[in-house]
Design a protein around this motif. Sequence first.
Motif, PDB file in Angstrom:
ATOM      1  N   ARG A 116       0.249  -1.165  -0.046  1.00  0.00           N
ATOM      2  CA  ARG A 116       0.073  -0.284   0.094  1.00  0.00           C
ATOM      3  C   ARG A 116       0.780   1.190  -0.138  1.00  0.00           C
ATOM      4  N   VAL A 153      -0.793  10.812   1.012  1.00  0.00           N
ATOM      5  CA  VAL A 153      -1.016  10.508   1.543  1.00  0.00           C
ATOM      6  C   VAL A 153      -1.230  10.724   3.326  1.00  0.00           C
ATOM      7  N   GLY A 211       9.755   6.661  13.488  1.00  0.00           N
ATOM      8  CA  GLY A 211       9.017   5.225  14.209  1.00  0.00           C
ATOM      9  C   GLY A 211       9.737   3.409  13.175  1.00  0.00           C
ATOM     10  N   GLY A 212      10.361   4.712  11.675  1.00  0.00           N
ATOM     11  CA  GLY A 212      10.740   3.111  10.856  1.00  0.00           C
ATOM     12  C   GLY A 212      12.119   2.984  11.132  1.00  0.00           C
TER      13      GLY A 212
HETATM   14  C1  LIG Z   1       3.550   9.201   5.025  1.00  0.00           C
HETATM   15  C2  LIG Z   1       4.201   8.138   6.047  1.00  0.00           C
HETATM   16  C3  LIG Z   1       5.254   8.833   7.122  1.00  0.00           C
HETATM   17  C4  LIG Z   1       6.883   8.306   7.396  1.00  0.00           C
HETATM   18  N1  LIG Z   1       7.608   9.015   7.380  1.00  0.00           N
HETATM   19  C5  LIG Z   1       8.931   8.203   8.137  1.00  0.00           C
HETATM   20  C6  LIG Z   1      10.173   8.243   8.327  1.00  0.00           C
HETATM   21  O1  LIG Z   1      10.284   9.549   7.526  1.00  0.00           O
HETATM   22  N2  LIG Z   1      11.232   8.008   9.124  1.00  0.00           N
HETATM   23  C7  LIG Z   1      10.406   7.106  10.419  1.00  0.00           C
HETATM   24  O2  LIG Z   1      12.279   6.360  11.290  1.00  0.00           O
HETATM   25  N3  LIG Z   1       9.203   6.720  10.057  1.00  0.00           N
HETATM   26  C8  LIG Z   1       8.408   6.998   8.950  1.00  0.00           C
HETATM   27  N4  LIG Z   1       6.880   7.003   8.862  1.00  0.00           N
HETATM   28  C9  LIG Z   1       6.763   5.675   9.890  1.00  0.00           C
HETATM   29  C10 LIG Z   1       7.421   4.414   9.787  1.00  0.00           C
HETATM   30  O3  LIG Z   1       6.880   4.398   8.079  1.00  0.00           O
HETATM   31  C11 LIG Z   1       6.927   3.497  10.342  1.00  0.00           C
HETATM   32  O4  LIG Z   1       7.558   3.446  11.651  1.00  0.00           O
HETATM   33  C12 LIG Z   1       7.606   2.265   9.793  1.00  0.00           C
HETATM   34  O5  LIG Z   1       6.844   1.364   9.058  1.00  0.00           O
HETATM   35  C13 LIG Z   1       6.427   1.232  10.812  1.00  0.00           C
HETATM   36  O6  LIG Z   1       7.734   0.064  10.509  1.00  0.00           O
HETATM   37  P1  LIG Z   1       7.481  -1.742  11.024  1.00  0.00           P
HETATM   38  O7  LIG Z   1       7.799  -3.156  10.120  1.00  0.00           O
HETATM   39  O8  LIG Z   1       6.916  -1.827  12.758  1.00  0.00           O
HETATM   40  O9  LIG Z   1       5.577  -1.517  10.471  1.00  0.00           O
HETATM   41  P2  LIG Z   1       4.583  -1.828   8.621  1.00  0.00           P
HETATM   42  O10 LIG Z   1       6.477  -1.112   7.890  1.00  0.00           O
HETATM   43  O11 LIG Z   1       3.871  -1.060   8.716  1.00  0.00           O
HETATM   44  O12 LIG Z   1       4.511  -2.824   8.457  1.00  0.00           O
HETATM   45  C14 LIG Z   1       3.850  -3.874   9.132  1.00  0.00           C
HETATM   46  C15 LIG Z   1       3.778  -5.225   7.756  1.00  0.00           C
HETATM   47  O13 LIG Z   1       2.116  -5.974   8.743  1.00  0.00           O
HETATM   48  C16 LIG Z   1       1.397  -6.112   7.171  1.00  0.00           C
HETATM   49  N5  LIG Z   1       0.446  -7.031   7.652  1.00  0.00           N
HETATM   50  C17 LIG Z   1      -0.367  -6.112   9.183  1.00  0.00           C
HETATM   51  N6  LIG Z   1      -1.450  -6.804   9.816  1.00  0.00           N
HETATM   52  C18 LIG Z   1      -1.396  -8.296   9.907  1.00  0.00           C
HETATM   53  C19 LIG Z   1      -1.347  -9.249   9.569  1.00  0.00           C
HETATM   54  N7  LIG Z   1      -2.648 -10.300  10.689  1.00  0.00           N
HETATM   55  N8  LIG Z   1      -1.084 -10.513   8.666  1.00  0.00           N
HETATM   56  C20 LIG Z   1       0.197 -10.076   8.318  1.00  0.00           C
HETATM   57  N9  LIG Z   1       0.463  -9.231   7.914  1.00  0.00           N
HETATM   58  C21 LIG Z   1      -0.389  -7.725   8.040  1.00  0.00           C
HETATM   59  C22 LIG Z   1       0.870  -4.918   6.668  1.00  0.00           C
HETATM   60  O14 LIG Z   1       0.699  -5.398   5.421  1.00  0.00           O
HETATM   61  C23 LIG Z   1       1.985  -3.916   6.702  1.00  0.00           C
HETATM   62  O15 LIG Z   1       3.054  -4.625   5.271  1.00  0.00           O
HETATM   63  C24 LIG Z   1       6.238   7.291   8.210  1.00  0.00           C
HETATM   64  C25 LIG Z   1       5.122   6.849   8.182  1.00  0.00           C
HETATM   65  C26 LIG Z   1       4.747   7.745   6.969  1.00  0.00           C
HETATM   66  C27 LIG Z   1       2.936   6.399   6.542  1.00  0.00           C
END
Ligand SMILES: Cc1cc2nc3c(=O)[nH]c(=O)nc-3n(C[C@H](O)[C@H](O)[C@H](O)COP(=O)(O)OP(=O)(O)OC[C@H]3O[C@@H](n4cnc5c(N)ncnc54)[C@H](O)[C@@H]3O)c2cc1C
Length: 376
Positions: A37, A294, A326-327
């Motif tokens: 997405r 977004v 968060g990333g």
């Molecule tokens: C517009 C935007 C800008 C951002 N800019 C920054 C930045 O500049 N720097 C920064 O550090 N952070 C940034 N962030 C935050 C960052 O994107 C998140 O903190 C980060 O993606 C978290 O990583 P994650 O691996 O924990 O989760 P995510 O990257 O959200 O990945 C979770 C995954 O799990 C999958 N999933 C969910 N539920 C299920 C299920 N039940 N079964 C199987 N799969 C599932 C989802 O589809 C997704 O692919 C930004 C976020 C957004 C939206």
Amino acid sequence: MRVMVVGAGLGGLTLAHGLRRAGIDVVVYERDGASGRPQGVSLHVDDRGASALRACLPPGHVAMVEATTGGPRERTLTLAEVDGEPVATGVRTSDGIDGRPRPGRQVDRPLLRAVLLTGLEDVVRFGAELTRFERCADGTVRAWFADGRADIADVLVGADGVGSAVRRGYLPDVRPVDTGRRMIMGATPLRAVAGTGLPDLIGDIAGSAHIRGTTMVLGVLRFSQPPVQARRKWLPTLHPSAVAGIEDYVMWALPTTRERLGSGAVWPRAEELTADLPPFLRSVVAEAWRDATVALRIGTIPPMPAWPAGSVTVIGDAIHLAPGFGGNLAMLDARRLCAALVEANRGRLGLLDAIGDYEDTMRRTSFPSVGAKAGA
Ligand SMILES: Cc1cc2nc3c(=O)[nH]c(=O)nc-3n(C[C@H](O)[C@H](O)[C@H](O)COP(=O)(O)OP(=O)(O)OC[C@H]3O[C@@H](n4cnc5c(N)ncnc54)[C@H](O)[C@@H]3O)c2cc1C
């Protein structure tokens, strides 16, 4: 040891690379299809994210990411308008204190995701939404997916983001809270706003304008090397579509509230919110890639008491939320959990002790409100 990761986001894929490189059997289940997405166009990666990528990814992947970042971003300019032209009236250092960003570089998000997926084609199962799991008497974990699949592993890692099904099943008392704050984020081709003077003024660092009650944050991503060339040199196995047509751009963000955002298409809201800004800022929104705009919901997860370590654990947004970085925390968690599981796999630490150590550090360092700073 067999590790089942739920979620192919930044944290889950970084972890999968690290485990695989250490010879640990890993499988990733992802709810979405392979194209995912839209999650914003660029990402500010600081020392925590960068060191995690270096620790977990193969050298060619690291080189590809490093070759395609923007320049160093260590400061933010305060922008204003004088006689219709953008001017800088001040500068703030990115020191990571009180929610300010840490120094870092801009990374193209879809490109980073494509790099992270490269080499894991046989590991990631798309279209697999985890619905429930059960801890078995022999210490293993069994998981079920919406499409009828089931699997079993020694460790289940919830890397499934803010709505985490793993967290809901494992730690049902831990719940995200909506702060009511929202952030509209978008990107605009650099060529479309080159004439405004903004890109030259900002250079590679960030700019922030607060004019007539509206705040707008901007940053330019000029790829250090053309991505097409970098792919040829560092990661030829990366699918060519990941670099096709990529060009330098300005990313921008508009903080707002749930009420002001309302519902419906996001880009028109951004245009309305910037209606009172000077033309050089309005044009950044007017010329944006509309589909890439977004709205980010700003949530928080309050610090929680420690829980006993088990064969299920969580990383990234599934357990802590940090707007703007968060990333980086998700990748840092991946690096730390990977190191702990490798120790356990080598027999230097019991599995539950290793997971407990990771969780203690994560709880101590990823919740700024309890007084600790996240470190690498
Ligand atoms: C517009 C935007 C800008 C951002 N800019 C920054 C930045 O500049 N720097 C920064 O550090 N952070 C940034 N962030 C935050 C960052 O994107 C998140 O903190 C980060 O993606 C978290 O990583 P994650 O691996 O924990 O989760 P995510 O990257 O959200 O990945 C979770 C995954 O799990 C999958 N999933 C969910 N539920 C299920 C299920 N039940 N079964 C199987 N799969 C599932 C989802 O589809 C997704 O692919 C930004 C976020 C957004 C939206």
